[in-house]
Every structure is written in C-alpha cells, then in structure tokens.
Design an enzyme around this catalytic site. Sequence first.
Site, PDB file in Angstrom:
ATOM      1  CB  ALA A   1      28.191 -10.264  17.417  1.00 32.62           C
ATOM      2  CE1 TYR A  29      29.177 -17.628  23.514  1.00 29.07           C
ATOM      3  CE2 TYR A  29      27.340 -18.573  22.312  1.00 29.07           C
ATOM      4  CZ  TYR A  29      28.558 -17.746  22.168  1.00 29.07           C
ATOM      5  OH  TYR A  29      29.084 -17.143  21.212  1.00 29.07           O
ATOM      6  CG  HIS A  39      34.093 -11.881  25.050  1.00 32.76           C
ATOM      7  ND1 HIS A  39      33.058 -11.295  24.380  1.00 32.76           N
ATOM      8  CD2 HIS A  39      35.122 -11.107  24.978  1.00 32.76           C
ATOM      9  CE1 HIS A  39      33.413 -10.240  24.071  1.00 32.76           C
ATOM     10  NE2 HIS A  39      34.730  -9.884  24.308  1.00 32.76           N
ATOM     11  CG  LEU A  40      29.364 -16.087  28.593  1.00 38.05           C
ATOM     12  CD1 LEU A  40      28.090 -15.781  27.651  1.00 38.05           C
ATOM     13  CD2 LEU A  40      28.899 -17.061  29.752  1.00 38.05           C
ATOM     14  NE  ARG A  82      24.324 -17.051  21.209  1.00 42.03           N
ATOM     15  CZ  ARG A  82      25.109 -15.857  21.368  1.00 42.03           C
ATOM     16  NH1 ARG A  82      25.184 -15.282  22.524  1.00 42.03           N
ATOM     17  NH2 ARG A  82      26.075 -15.542  20.221  1.00 42.03           N
ATOM     18  CD  GLU A 140      36.334  -7.099  24.773  1.00 48.61           C
ATOM     19  OE1 GLU A 140      36.887  -5.942  24.381  1.00 48.61           O
ATOM     20  OE2 GLU A 140      36.397  -8.356  24.091  1.00 48.61           O
ATOM     21  N   PRO A 150      23.645  -8.179  22.056  1.00 46.06           N
ATOM     22  CG  PRO A 150      24.365  -8.114  19.915  1.00 46.06           C
ATOM     23  CD  PRO A 150      24.708  -7.611  21.216  1.00 46.06           C
ATOM     24  CG  ASN A 151      22.201 -13.021  19.148  1.00 44.39           C
ATOM     25  OD1 ASN A 151      20.960 -13.045  18.783  1.00 44.39           O
ATOM     26  ND2 ASN A 151      22.768 -12.472  18.572  1.00 44.39           N
ATOM     27  NE  ARG A 196      33.201 -18.840  19.523  1.00 39.88           N
ATOM     28  CZ  ARG A 196      31.947 -18.279  19.630  1.00 39.88           C
ATOM     29  NH1 ARG A 196      31.849 -17.459  20.487  1.00 39.88           N
ATOM     30  NH2 ARG A 196      31.047 -18.730  18.784  1.00 39.88           N
ATOM     31  CG  ASN A 213      29.465 -10.918  26.746  1.00 37.13           C
ATOM     32  OD1 ASN A 213      29.761 -10.546  25.740  1.00 37.13           O
ATOM     33  ND2 ASN A 213      29.044 -12.086  26.975  1.00 37.13           N
ATOM     34  NE  ARG A 243      32.488 -16.324  16.962  1.00 38.01           N
ATOM     35  CZ  ARG A 243      31.348 -15.690  16.748  1.00 38.01           C
ATOM     36  NH1 ARG A 243      30.712 -14.935  17.150  1.00 38.01           N
ATOM     37  NH2 ARG A 243      30.541 -16.496  16.046  1.00 38.01           N
TER      38      ARG A 243
HETATM   39  C1  DQA Z   1      30.469 -13.676  23.063  1.00 40.07           C
HETATM   40  C2  DQA Z   1      31.433 -13.858  22.010  1.00 40.07           C
HETATM   41  C3  DQA Z   1      31.215 -13.044  20.728  1.00 40.07           C
HETATM   42  O1  DQA Z   1      31.948 -13.421  19.865  1.00 40.07           O
HETATM   43  C4  DQA Z   1      29.619 -13.732  20.309  1.00 40.07           C
HETATM   44  O2  DQA Z   1      29.146 -12.816  19.195  1.00 40.07           O
HETATM   45  C5  DQA Z   1      28.481 -13.714  21.459  1.00 40.07           C
HETATM   46  C6  DQA Z   1      29.024 -13.934  22.869  1.00 40.07           C
HETATM   47  C7  DQA Z   1      30.848 -14.439  24.489  1.00 40.07           C
HETATM   48  O3  DQA Z   1      30.281 -14.158  25.654  1.00 40.07           O
HETATM   49  O4  DQA Z   1      31.549 -15.495  24.280  1.00 40.07           O
HETATM   50  O5  DQA Z   1      27.555 -13.241  21.134  1.00 40.07           O
HETATM   51  O6  DQA Z   1      30.518 -12.361  23.418  1.00 40.07           O
END
Ligand code: DQA
Length: 147
Positions: free
Chosen positions: A76, A22, A99-100, A17, A97, A9-10, A106, A73, A110
């Site tokens: 959330a 990011y 993450h950016l 964003r 797994e 998501p997102n 953080r 990725n 998270r």
């Molecule tokens: C994320 C980190 C997550 O905590 C967050 O909810 C994201 C992006 C990252 O790529 O840093 O949506 O996965």
Amino acid sequence: MRLLLLNGPNLNLLGQREPGLYGHQTLEQIEGELSQRAAAAGVQLDCFQSNFEGALVERVHQAIGEVDGILLNAGAYTHTSIALRDALLGVAIPYVELHLSNTHAREPFRHNSFLADRAVGVVSGFGPFSYDLAFDGLLNHLRRAAA
Ligand code: DQA
C-alpha cells in the site's frame, strides 16, 4: 551483482491473505525460490520485509554502495509514500516496482503510484511470477547498462 528484494506492509501475510487476489504462496516461499533463481544467475539476493514505512526507508539508505538494484513490492505504500519515493531517488539505485495483483484493474486509489515514474519498469498482475519477471527485467537492464 547484488540485488535487494524489498517487501512492504502486509506482504508477510501472503499465503493466508486474500488468496483469491494474492495466491497461496507464502513470502518465505517466494523469497526462497527467487534466491535460488538468483544464485543460478550468479546474483546475490538480500531479502527484507517490513510493515513500517521508516524501516523500509532505512533499508533503502543502507543499500547505498551495497546493492546494484532493488526489486520492490511496496504494498500500500506504493500509493501513499512520498518518503519511500524520496529515499529511492536519494540513493539513486535502479529499481523495479512490482505487484502480485494488477493494481490498474482494482480500486481507483491503487491506480496511482508514487514510485512508478522513476522505476526502470513496473510488473503488475502475474501473481508470484511477478517477482520472477521483475528479477529478469532488472537483471537484463543492469547487465546491458554495464556492458
Ligand atoms: C500489492 C498491491 C497493493 O495495492 C496492495 O496494497 C498490496 C499488495 C500487490 O502486490 O498486488 O499490499 O502491492
């Protein structure tokens, strides 16, 4: 070799964003660059993004017998989704797994991941380069396992 890149998501909003966190690259650019890198390494890369937990679960199910590894990725859902964890363990396909951002630097919510303990590895905090590092790590793992 065939890999699946899954984004949760997102992540479709990358580029606009929270760029301080990011970066400025769009998901399309990240997918395009990684696909080129994959092609150069003789790997077929399938890309899928969804904002819906169930769609991600179903895409993981579809991967059975189709892909050798998953780059993920989960956004959330990393911190909330037992369903995604169960899907990944159910199909038993090795995954990384990624993450950016550095999720451990953080908010405390998270810091937990429902996916990390069963992943081949975790990459976090290198911006879009996290995708390259995760790709290299997974490919190296799969090639060593096949040798
Ligand atoms: C994320 C980190 C997550 O905590 C967050 O909810 C994201 C992006 C990252 O790529 O840093 O949506 O996965």
